[in-house]
Design an enzyme around this catalytic site. Structure first.
Site, mmCIF file in Angstrom:
data_model
loop_
_atom_site.group_PDB
_atom_site.id
_atom_site.type_symbol
_atom_site.label_atom_id
_atom_site.label_comp_id
_atom_site.label_asym_id
_atom_site.label_seq_id
_atom_site.Cartn_x
_atom_site.Cartn_y
_atom_site.Cartn_z
ATOM 1 N N GLU A 1 2.834 -5.950 7.080
ATOM 2 C CA GLU A 1 2.064 -4.881 7.753
ATOM 3 C C GLU A 1 2.348 -4.751 9.245
ATOM 4 O O GLU A 1 2.428 -3.648 9.772
ATOM 5 C CB GLU A 1 0.555 -5.090 7.541
ATOM 6 C CG GLU A 1 0.063 -4.724 6.153
ATOM 7 C CD GLU A 1 0.212 -5.849 5.152
ATOM 8 O OE1 GLU A 1 0.908 -6.846 5.453
ATOM 9 O OE2 GLU A 1 -0.364 -5.733 4.056
ATOM 10 N N ALA B 1 0.857 -1.186 0.000
ATOM 11 C CA ALA B 1 0.000 0.000 0.000
ATOM 12 C C ALA B 1 0.893 1.236 0.000
ATOM 13 O O ALA B 1 2.027 1.198 0.454
ATOM 14 C CB ALA B 1 -0.884 -0.001 1.234
ATOM 15 N N GLY C 1 -0.341 -5.199 0.357
ATOM 16 C CA GLY C 1 -1.494 -5.134 -0.543
ATOM 17 C C GLY C 1 -1.221 -5.828 -1.867
ATOM 18 O O GLY C 1 -2.150 -6.318 -2.520
ATOM 19 N N GLU D 1 -1.897 -9.373 -1.190
ATOM 20 C CA GLU D 1 -3.350 -9.529 -1.001
ATOM 21 C C GLU D 1 -4.067 -9.553 -2.354
ATOM 22 O O GLU D 1 -5.020 -10.308 -2.551
ATOM 23 C CB GLU D 1 -3.890 -8.393 -0.129
ATOM 24 C CG GLU D 1 -3.409 -8.497 1.315
ATOM 25 C CD GLU D 1 -3.984 -7.393 2.185
ATOM 26 O OE1 GLU D 1 -3.535 -6.234 2.018
ATOM 27 O OE2 GLU D 1 -4.877 -7.659 2.996
#
Ligand code: NAD
Length: 712
Positions: free
Chosen positions: A141, A70, A116, A119
């Site tokens: 994270e 991210a 991300g 993910e």
């Protein structure tokens, strides 16, 4: 928002495979932010009704990275838990649509596939990764005080074993492609040149049913054992986080909600907890440390790219603990190293130590036996100053003794060329003193590494008023090549790191003299968040080394740095610390227990005085903080940012506090001055607050701009 439109490109090949390429304009790597996610959502909407698309390949347009995670700038902008939750919900919804797309989507992964990025890959039906060493997969994270917020805590346990998923999420560690294949994180591993071909083939095969995607869902054994697995993970996370890092525990909550029946569905729990964590002080601090280290990388105070000279040949003088460590780290990145010591025994020990560093990496599977040998071949031992004529840089790591260091510098100057940079790895002596009377003072500087060199991530480069900028740039560039965070500081006794540690360690020994329990002092600082207690740290460093360093600091800074008298008696008793298995603790293999005789040596009887752990923490931590401010005030440090990076990566200052300066911002200068004044009244002048701190208290200013600072 900064990201221009057009992050995705689409091309359809004649077989009906749509190539969806993510290439965020103007950025070196792809990161995910709301704009990119919205664009992905739009691309999926367009795709849904298309009957001419049999399969989709999702890939990156960047050379060596898939999706790095991210965009943390966006995370930093989140203002409330509710806003964070919505962000997470939106990302989840888009990845749900990716997962549910009629045509099969294959993730073609080359380079970093993190956070991300992973993910997103998890929401694809099939994953192919390249066997390139640059390809790494993981959910880091928690290292930023967050949890995966785009479905990662829900999808991962359904793809790999529950314990594996928890391990990856709770440690944030990354894995290479081969390991990812073993774990079931990816379905295929191929060489980079055939990645696209393999991905297209898989998309078509999935589409016509000749290839079955991996079955998703909790494995039967995991279903049976999930309460036990979750309980074990929680116990271990509780122990490791010592109450300072909430993210791993919240990650277990989110995973737990996904694999058991709870009133709140798993994805909702994940989003809610992501939102809460995103605005927590701990995450704010960890994200700020990330940005501080990124910024420090771009700005070392010298125009590095223009000036740095390549270090092809390095010489290291002294093959002891540090010299061997520096030599090994350098050989590891392909540098030829001439390694000098005064005896064959010392050289033998140094080479064995270097081999052990490589062997450890081989055992972990990151290099092969051949690679170990290649690295060893780059080390060339010598007892003479021969083979130094063409050295680009010499690093001296002999005993901490000014006369010896001067003599070595003179010898090296005679043996090397005009342009050779000379760096001392002294831990306390001013570089100017070492360089006094030398022939080429403009090429002399300090390169202060930390032990063990291959693990400790900081390099402190120390420059005098005479050091040439290109010499500094060369040292900085080598540090970067060795993978270190580099700070450049102005020359002074103890530079920044040793100097701040000095009063902190003195205070620990002083507490023992006042009757505090050794283990009580260490436990108080561990509870505060340091990885090891200060007395155990003195044992690690060596009492002899600590005494020498504290002597240097005392000489330069006077009474403030006076070591407690008892410390010398502990050393005189023959206790050197861990290296001779006797120090504040007695060592038996990996076990250690307090050496009760130390109390007698420092002049206290066997009954311990009770000390409030808070008082112990205040005395040590505020001594540290005040000294850090003095180093800034005197211009040793270039910025509070360097001070935070240096303390976290070099001294183990608790990362969740963001570094000493960020922590001071959190406390407020006025509060810090009050504590210091109170300590000065009770314990002496050494606690008198630094002038800069007093000024800041008056003007109510902070070290970092408000956005950077922790919210009190
Ligand atoms: P060490 O005692 O392990 O090694 C010193 C080595 O220097 C020995 O092998 C010795 O034989 C060799 N030596 C002595 N005179 C020499 C000469 N004239 N030519 C070549 N070799 C010579 O010491 P160390 O812990 O590696 O420390 C080395 C330096 O690094 C010191 O200045 C120390 O303050 C600094 N330092 C140490 C640490 C640490 O944690 N140990 C951390 C940072 C910096």
């Amino acid at each position: 928002m900064t990201v221009p439109a057009g992050a995705f490109r689409q091309e359809r090949d004649p077989d009906g495979v749509l190539l969806l390429t993510l290439d965020v304009p103007g950025e070196k790597v792809n990161t995910l932010n709301p704009e990119v996610m919205t664009e992905l959502g739009e691309a999926l909407s367009e795709l849904t009704p298309r009957v001419d698309v049999r399969g989709v390949v999702l890939r990156s347009g960047k050379p060596d990275s898939f999706i790095a995670g991210a965009d943390l700038k966006e995370v930093r902008r989140i203002k409330s838990a509710a806003e964070g939750e919505t962000l997470s919900r939106d990302a989840q919804a888009i990845l749900d649509r990716l997962e549910g797309l009629g045509s099969p989507v294959v993730a073609a992964i080359h380079g970093a596939c993190l956070g991300g990025g992973l993910e997103t890959a998890l929401a694809c039906r099939y994953r192919i990764a390249t066997d390139d060493p640059k390809t790494t997969l993981g959910l880091p994270e928690v290292m930023l005080g967050l949890i995966p917020g785009a479905g990662g805590t829900q999808r991962l346990p359904r793809l790999v074993r529950l314990a594996t998923a928890l391990d990856l999420i709770l440690t944030g560690r990354t894995v290479k492609a081969a390991r990812a294949l073993k774990l079931g994180l990816v379905d295929e591993v191929v060489a980079e040149p055939v990645l696209l071909l393999a991905a297209r083939k898989a998309a078509l095969a999935l589409s016509d049913g000749t290839l079955e995607p991996r079955r998703r869902g909790l494995r039967p054994m995991d279903r049976l054992l999930r309460p036990l697995i979750l309980r074990k993970a929680r116990a271990s996370a509780l122990e490791k986080s010592r109450g300072h890092y909430p993210a791993p525990l919240r990650a277990i909550d989110a995973v737990g909600a996904g694999v058991t029946t709870t009133s709140e569905p798993g994805p909702a729990v994940e989003a809610r907890l992501f939102g809460e964590l995103a605005v927590s002080d701990v995450s704010r601090a960890l994200v700020s440390v990330f940005f501080a280290s990124q910024e420090a990388k771009k700005d070392a105070g010298v125009p590095e790219d223009a000036l740095a000279r390549e270090v092809r040949k390095l010489a290291v003088i002294g093959a002891g603990l540090m010299g061997a460590g520096i030599a090994a780290a350098s050989a590891d990145v392909g540098t030829q190293v001439r390694l000098k010591d005064t005896s064959t025994e010392a050289l033998g020990r140094g080479l064995r130590q270097a081999r052990e560093v490589f062997e450890e990496r081989r055992r972990r599977g990151s290099i092969t036996e051949r690679d170990v040998q290649k690295r060893m071949d780059r080390l060339s031992p010598t007892l003479e100053y021969t083979g130094l004529r063409r050295a680009d840089l010499v690093i001296e790591a002999v005993f901490e003794d000014l006369d010896l260091k001067r003599a070595v510098l003179a010898d090296v100057e005679a043996a090397t060329g005009e342009e050779c940079v000379y760096a001392s790895n002294t831990s306390s002596l001013p570089i100017q003193e070492i360089a006094k009377g030398c022939r080429r003072p403009t090429r002399v500087l300090g390169m202060h590494f930390f032990s063990p060199v291959h693990r400790m991530p900081l390099l402190e480069v120390v420059v005098t008023s005479e050091t040439d900028a290109w010499a500094t740039a060369t040292a900085v560039a080598l540090g970067r090549r060795l993978g270190k965070h580099v700070i450049v500081v102005r020359d002074a006794a103890g530079f920044y790191t040793t100097r701040t540690l000095g009063p902190y360690l003195n205070e620990a020994a002083r507490l023992v003299e006042e009757g505090a329990a050794i283990e009580g002092v260490d436990a108080a600082l561990e509870t505060f968040g340091f990885p090891v207690g200060p007395l155990a740290l003195i044992d690690e460093v060596g009492l002899d080394v600590a005494a020498k360093v504290s002597g240097v600091l005392h000489r330069h800074f006077g009474a403030r740095m006076a070591p407690p008298e008892g410390l010398a008696r502990v050393l005189e008793s023959g206790r050197l610390g861990r290296k001779n298995r006797r120090g504040f603790y007695a060592y038996d293999g990996k076990k250690k227990k307090v050496d009760e005789d130390v109390y007698g040596l420092v002049g206290v009887d066997t009954t311990r005085r009770p000390f409030d752990p808070r008082e112990i923490q205040d005395r040590l931590v505020f001594a540290f903080l005040n000294e850090a401010v003095l180093a800034l005030q005197e211009g040793v440090l270039r910025s509070p940012r360097d001070g935070d990076v240096g303390a976290i990566f070099g001294l183990g200052f608790p990362p969740f506090l963001g570094g000493p300066f960020r922590y001071l911002d959190h406390l407020g200068a006025r509060f810090a001055c009050q504590v210091l004044e109170r300590l000065a009244t009770r314990h002496g002048e050494r606690f008198r607050p630094a002038g800069l701190l007093v000024e800041m208290a008056k003007s109510e200013t902070r070290f970092h701009p408000a956005l950077e600072a922790a919210r009190p």
